[in-house]
Scaffold this active site. Structure first.
Site, PDB file in Angstrom:
ATOM      1  N   HIS A   1      -3.584   6.021  -9.881  1.00  0.00           N
ATOM      2  CA  HIS A   1      -2.391   5.997 -10.320  1.00  0.00           C
ATOM      3  C   HIS A   1      -2.023   6.615 -12.154  1.00  0.00           C
ATOM      4  O   HIS A   1      -1.151   7.278 -12.467  1.00  0.00           O
ATOM      5  CB  HIS A   1      -1.368   4.785  -9.878  1.00  0.00           C
ATOM      6  CG  HIS A   1      -1.198   4.772  -8.684  1.00  0.00           C
ATOM      7  ND1 HIS A   1      -0.637   5.734  -7.698  1.00  0.00           N
ATOM      8  CD2 HIS A   1      -1.373   3.424  -8.043  1.00  0.00           C
ATOM      9  CE1 HIS A   1      -0.869   5.361  -7.201  1.00  0.00           C
ATOM     10  NE2 HIS A   1      -1.476   3.634  -6.258  1.00  0.00           N
TER      11      HIS A   1
ATOM     12  N   ASP B   1      -7.339   4.960  -0.302  1.00  0.00           N
ATOM     13  CA  ASP B   1      -6.776   3.984  -0.490  1.00  0.00           C
ATOM     14  C   ASP B   1      -5.354   3.768  -0.444  1.00  0.00           C
ATOM     15  O   ASP B   1      -4.728   5.115   0.229  1.00  0.00           O
ATOM     16  CB  ASP B   1      -5.916   3.432  -2.908  1.00  0.00           C
ATOM     17  CG  ASP B   1      -5.348   2.036  -2.840  1.00  0.00           C
ATOM     18  OD1 ASP B   1      -6.216   1.722  -3.551  1.00  0.00           O
ATOM     19  OD2 ASP B   1      -4.598   2.764  -3.098  1.00  0.00           O
TER      20      ASP B   1
ATOM     21  N   ASP C   1      -6.372  -1.748   0.348  1.00  0.00           N
ATOM     22  CA  ASP C   1      -4.647  -1.758   0.867  1.00  0.00           C
ATOM     23  C   ASP C   1      -4.265  -1.287   2.066  1.00  0.00           C
ATOM     24  O   ASP C   1      -3.123  -1.890   2.190  1.00  0.00           O
ATOM     25  CB  ASP C   1      -4.110  -1.573  -0.359  1.00  0.00           C
ATOM     26  CG  ASP C   1      -4.187  -0.779  -1.153  1.00  0.00           C
ATOM     27  OD1 ASP C   1      -5.038  -0.180  -0.982  1.00  0.00           O
ATOM     28  OD2 ASP C   1      -3.480  -0.239  -2.360  1.00  0.00           O
TER      29      ASP C   1
END
Ligand SMILES: [Zn+2]
Length: 367
Positions: free
Chosen positions: A139, A176, A264
């Site tokens: 990110h 992810d 995740d």
């Protein structure tokens, strides 16, 4: 040839401070642990050891990424700001990107771990590698940290590979549950780095990850987003790899494949709302390895990102590293029978297929 495995205790010393979930404590928020914390990663490392897998792996040692390497992506002002917050022992690198004592150096060690992993794969010391680093990176943007990420580990490694190792074409595939916005931004106008991200639709970050983000200029067609609806599970993820990722890789013909690897999207994750199981990661890894064998002499690098279930990240991680190494240990995922028997959402639903169909139709733009 062996699979490289990189871990360093210092990664676990990056402190994300006192928070509840991802919200800093204070006011009506009772202090607790920040959700981006040590246990999911340490327990992944522990399971790799206790299962015996570690004896089959080639240990890699990280180094600190230097300023020149970081400046290939990040701005000088941003690095100075991170360093000063780190020296002070606290701060936020931008948006939900907490900094603690020594976080600047630990983040440099995290980025440096990915560089070491890429070099080891390119030099042929290892066939492929898993980098279990922290803090995560996908990110982070040029001038701000976001979503628990401080430095853009994979971007920094890829830019190193292009500048120092003569890489001509690099493909990244981010599995992810969150969109890999930093990686997308870094290479958005380039046709020498193909960026693909499968993530939960309309989640984090809110300002990126849509399917119509295709790249700009020379990079048009070289960014593919597959925003799967919440509730997507094993079949949807594996189908995405089969119908979008592998065909895109075939067209692009990369020199190496790099996976920002967060766990995740697992069914037990407290943040994500997807339904993947350890077998999902086993199968996706296997498909990527077959593609890597056909296209780039097996060169495949995985760098750790998110994944917040302390109990289930280790099993997803073990399945991934077992597959990379070709060694199946006696440690069987004890959660798997229950999940397969009781959780809905593993079979491919029409609304998931529709997204995958639309993504698959974009591959033709890759030259
Ligand atoms: Zn994530």
């Amino acid at each position: 040839m062996a699979t490289g495995f990189l871990w360093h205790e210092r990664y676990m010393w990056h402190s994300t401070g006192i928070a509840a979930g991802q919200i800093p404590a204070g006011g009506y928020v009772e202090p607790d642990n920040h959700i981006e914390s040590v246990p999911s990663k340490r327990r992944f490392r522990s399971l790799v050891e206790v299962s015996g897998l570690i004896e089959q792996l080639a240990p890699l040692a990280p180094r600190y990424a230097d300023e020149e390497e970081l400046l290939r992506f990040h701005t000088r002002d941003y690095l100075a700001a991170v360093k000063s917050m780190s020296d002070a022992g606290y701060g936020d690198a931008g948006e939900l990107a907490p900094i603690g004592p020594d976080s600047y150096d630990i983040a440099r060690l995290s980025a440096g771990g990915c560089i070491v992993g890429l070099d080891a794969v390119l030099e042929g010391h290892v066939r492929n590698a898993y980098i279990l680093n922290r803090p995560p990176g996908h990110h982070a943007e040029a001038d701000q940290g976001r979503g628990f990420c401080i430095l853009a580990n994979v971007v920094i490694a890829v830019l190193h590979g292009i500048a120092e190792r003569g890489l001509q074409r690099v493909a990244t595939f981010d599995w992810d549950v969150h969109h890999g916005n930093g990686t997308q931004k870094a290479f958005y106008d380039r046709d020498d780095v193909l960026t693909i991200s499968v993530h939960q639709d309309n989640y984090y970050p809110q300002d990126s990850g849509a399917m119509d983000e295709r790249g700009d200029g020379a990079g048009l067609g070289y960014n593919i987003n597959v925003p799967l609806p919440a509730g997507s599970g094993h079949e949807a993820y594996v189908e995405t790899v089969r119908r979008v990722v592998v065909p895109a890789l075939e067209r692009f013909r990369p020199d190496v494949i790099v996976v920002p690897s967060g766990f995740d999207a697992s069914a037990m994750d407290p943040l994500g709302r997807q339904m993947c199981i350890s077998d999902t990661y086993r199968e996706m890894t296997s498909l990527l390895m077959e593609a890597a064998d056909r296209l780039c002499e097996g060169r495949l690098l995985m760098c750790h990102e998110g994944g917040y279930s302390q109990v289930y990240v280790p099993w997803c991680g073990l399945a991934t590293v077992e597959t990379l190494s070709g060694h199946r240990t006696p440690a069987e995922d004890p959660y798997l029978p229950d999940y397969l028997a009781t959780l809905a959402g593993h079979s491919l639903q029409p609304w998931q297929r529709e997204v995958i169909d639309r993504a698959a139709a974009m591959i033709g733009d890759i030259k």
